[in-house]
Design an enzyme around this catalytic site. Sequence first.
Site, PDB file in Angstrom:
ATOM      1  N   GLY A  46       0.818  -1.073   0.096  1.00 25.30           N
ATOM      2  CA  GLY A  46      -0.054   0.012  -0.001  1.00 25.30           C
ATOM      3  C   GLY A  46       0.899   1.238  -0.034  1.00 25.30           C
ATOM      4  O   GLY A  46       2.095   1.059   0.127  1.00 25.30           O
ATOM      5  N   GLN A  51       2.971   9.904   1.849  1.00 26.71           N
ATOM      6  CA  GLN A  51       4.217   9.436   1.947  1.00 26.71           C
ATOM      7  C   GLN A  51       4.959   9.764   0.987  1.00 26.71           C
ATOM      8  O   GLN A  51       6.317   9.803   0.667  1.00 26.71           O
ATOM      9  CB  GLN A  51       4.333   7.771   1.690  1.00 26.71           C
ATOM     10  CG  GLN A  51       3.656   7.111   3.239  1.00 26.71           C
ATOM     11  CD  GLN A  51       3.622   5.539   2.816  1.00 26.71           C
ATOM     12  OE1 GLN A  51       2.739   5.114   2.414  1.00 26.71           O
ATOM     13  NE2 GLN A  51       4.799   4.985   3.564  1.00 26.71           N
ATOM     14  N   CYS A  92       6.552  -0.674   7.106  1.00 25.50           N
ATOM     15  CA  CYS A  92       6.219   0.578   6.398  1.00 25.50           C
ATOM     16  C   CYS A  92       7.306   1.039   5.535  1.00 25.50           C
ATOM     17  O   CYS A  92       8.368   1.117   5.750  1.00 25.50           O
ATOM     18  CB  CYS A  92       6.008   1.719   7.409  1.00 25.50           C
ATOM     19  SG  CYS A  92       5.499   3.222   6.655  1.00 25.50           S
ATOM     20  N   LEU A  93       6.983   1.454   4.329  1.00 24.67           N
ATOM     21  CA  LEU A  93       8.043   1.850   3.053  1.00 24.67           C
ATOM     22  C   LEU A  93       8.735   3.233   3.887  1.00 24.67           C
ATOM     23  O   LEU A  93       9.843   3.588   3.362  1.00 24.67           O
ATOM     24  CB  LEU A  93       7.365   2.207   1.857  1.00 24.67           C
ATOM     25  CG  LEU A  93       6.821   1.086   1.142  1.00 24.67           C
ATOM     26  CD1 LEU A  93       5.951   1.268  -0.095  1.00 24.67           C
ATOM     27  CD2 LEU A  93       7.724  -0.150   0.743  1.00 24.67           C
ATOM     28  N   HIS A 134      -3.709   0.941   8.243  1.00 25.61           N
ATOM     29  CA  HIS A 134      -2.325   1.606   8.309  1.00 25.61           C
ATOM     30  C   HIS A 134      -2.402   2.749   7.352  1.00 25.61           C
ATOM     31  O   HIS A 134      -1.652   3.872   7.659  1.00 25.61           O
ATOM     32  CB  HIS A 134      -1.280   0.461   7.672  1.00 25.61           C
ATOM     33  CG  HIS A 134      -0.039   0.938   7.397  1.00 25.61           C
ATOM     34  ND1 HIS A 134       1.193   0.340   8.594  1.00 25.61           N
ATOM     35  CD2 HIS A 134       0.553   1.826   6.701  1.00 25.61           C
ATOM     36  CE1 HIS A 134       2.226   0.932   7.896  1.00 25.61           C
ATOM     37  NE2 HIS A 134       1.904   1.734   6.971  1.00 25.61           N
ATOM     38  N   GLU A 135      -3.049   2.776   5.988  1.00 26.14           N
ATOM     39  CA  GLU A 135      -2.842   3.778   5.027  1.00 26.14           C
ATOM     40  C   GLU A 135      -3.516   5.132   5.625  1.00 26.14           C
ATOM     41  O   GLU A 135      -3.287   6.097   5.304  1.00 26.14           O
ATOM     42  CB  GLU A 135      -3.274   3.240   3.694  1.00 26.14           C
ATOM     43  CG  GLU A 135      -2.684   2.042   3.141  1.00 26.14           C
ATOM     44  CD  GLU A 135      -1.005   2.281   3.166  1.00 26.14           C
ATOM     45  OE1 GLU A 135      -0.535   3.337   3.390  1.00 26.14           O
ATOM     46  OE2 GLU A 135      -0.391   1.455   3.135  1.00 26.14           O
ATOM     47  N   HIS A 138      -1.774   7.086   7.861  1.00 28.22           N
ATOM     48  CA  HIS A 138      -0.871   7.964   7.246  1.00 28.22           C
ATOM     49  C   HIS A 138      -1.608   9.269   6.916  1.00 28.22           C
ATOM     50  O   HIS A 138      -0.990  10.375   6.830  1.00 28.22           O
ATOM     51  CB  HIS A 138      -0.308   7.438   5.943  1.00 28.22           C
ATOM     52  CG  HIS A 138       0.817   6.448   6.219  1.00 28.22           C
ATOM     53  ND1 HIS A 138       2.011   6.843   6.662  1.00 28.22           N
ATOM     54  CD2 HIS A 138       0.928   5.109   5.789  1.00 28.22           C
ATOM     55  CE1 HIS A 138       2.953   5.799   6.674  1.00 28.22           C
ATOM     56  NE2 HIS A 138       2.387   4.829   6.150  1.00 28.22           N
TER      57      HIS A 138
HETATM   58  O1  GNR Z   1       4.468  -2.818   2.344  1.00 24.15           O
HETATM   59  C1  GNR Z   1       3.560  -2.762   3.477  1.00 24.15           C
HETATM   60  N1  GNR Z   1       3.456  -3.484   4.244  1.00 24.15           N
HETATM   61  C2  GNR Z   1       2.368  -3.860   5.273  1.00 24.15           C
HETATM   62  C3  GNR Z   1       2.691  -4.957   5.839  1.00 24.15           C
HETATM   63  C4  GNR Z   1       1.874  -4.946   6.925  1.00 24.15           C
HETATM   64  C5  GNR Z   1       1.110  -3.896   7.324  1.00 24.15           C
HETATM   65  C6  GNR Z   1       0.939  -3.052   6.650  1.00 24.15           C
HETATM   66  C7  GNR Z   1       1.989  -2.681   5.502  1.00 24.15           C
HETATM   67  S1  GNR Z   1       1.814  -1.267   4.513  1.00 24.15           S
HETATM   68  C8  GNR Z   1       3.230  -1.386   3.745  1.00 24.15           C
HETATM   69  C9  GNR Z   1       3.389  -0.221   2.798  1.00 24.15           C
HETATM   70  C10 GNR Z   1       3.531   1.116   3.461  1.00 24.15           C
HETATM   71  O2  GNR Z   1       4.079   1.466   4.313  1.00 24.15           O
HETATM   72  N2  GNR Z   1       2.277   1.961   3.229  1.00 24.15           N
HETATM   73  O3  GNR Z   1       2.140   3.121   3.888  1.00 24.15           O
HETATM   74 NI    NI Z   2       3.204   2.917   5.760  1.00 27.06          NI
END
Ligand code: GNR
Ligand code: NI
Length: 170
Positions: A46, A51, A92-93, A134-135, A138
Amino acid sequence: MARLQILRYPDPRLYTVARPVAQVDERIRGLVDDMLETMYEAEGVGLAATQVDVHERVIVIDTADARGSPIVLINPELIEKSDEMMLGDEGCLSVPEIYDKVPRHAHVRVRAQERSGEVREFDAEGLLSVAVQHEMDHLLGKVFVDYLSPLKRSRIKTRMLKKTRDEARA
Ligand code: GNR
Ligand code: NI
């Protein structure tokens, strides 16, 4: 399409609260396409506009094993959240190489506009449910490490600053 630069924790711009998208137009569709390219290139499941330093309520997600059927969420809302919680390992990236457990609602019902601007609703569970939450965090200026203890967060901050410094020197 273009690949965008992903902000890295603890960049203060990750704490910006995104504003709603007033109109899903060609500019927004261009942003969506750039975010998709950036997410696939980085091998993330995601990506939130926050980001890539764009502070509008836009998310792309692809949790499928066979990649290529992405979900685009513009102005997303959680209209139902289960009382049941789940604890999954998150990454998270914007915080590369750090993984830890975060409590999330096991099931959510999401309402959002898609790439066409049309509103749709769907139920999510498992990794998709986690990714949506999670997104959406952000977009509110929240990173998953904010759920961890102050000690863990401080160690992660130090590690990220060192990593960024080492990479700049290399
Ligand atoms: O790539 C991602 N993997 C992930 C794994 C478990 C829970 C959430 C994520 S999101 C993350 C990509 C990202 O940072 N999205 O904001
Ligand atoms: Ni993230």
